[in-house]
Design a protein around this motif. Sequence first.
Motif: not given
Length: 90
Positions: A25-28, A30-35, A76-82
Amino acid sequence: MTTSDCNVRQPEESANLERLQRSVGSWSRKNFGDQGHLGALAPLMGVGEELGEYCEAGNDESKRDDAIADVLIYLCDYCERSGVKLCELA
C-alpha cells in the motif's frame, strides 16, 4: 475482528500478511498516488488484467506464477486502500 484477532490464528503468517499489505500500500501510494477518480477500485482492474494473463499463460509455469504474484500485489493494494485486512479474510 481487530488486528490482534489476526494474530490469534497464526501469528507469524498473519503478521507477515499484514506487513506485506502495508508495504504494498505504501509503495503503491508513493508510485501511483490516489489513483484518480477510480481510487481503491483501480487495483481491482489490475486483478482482472492479471487473471486474464494467468488464463493466457497455458502451460507456462513462469507466466502463471508471475500472474499469481501480481494478483496478490493488486489485492494487497486494494485492501490497504479500502481498509480491509487480508489477515482477517485468510
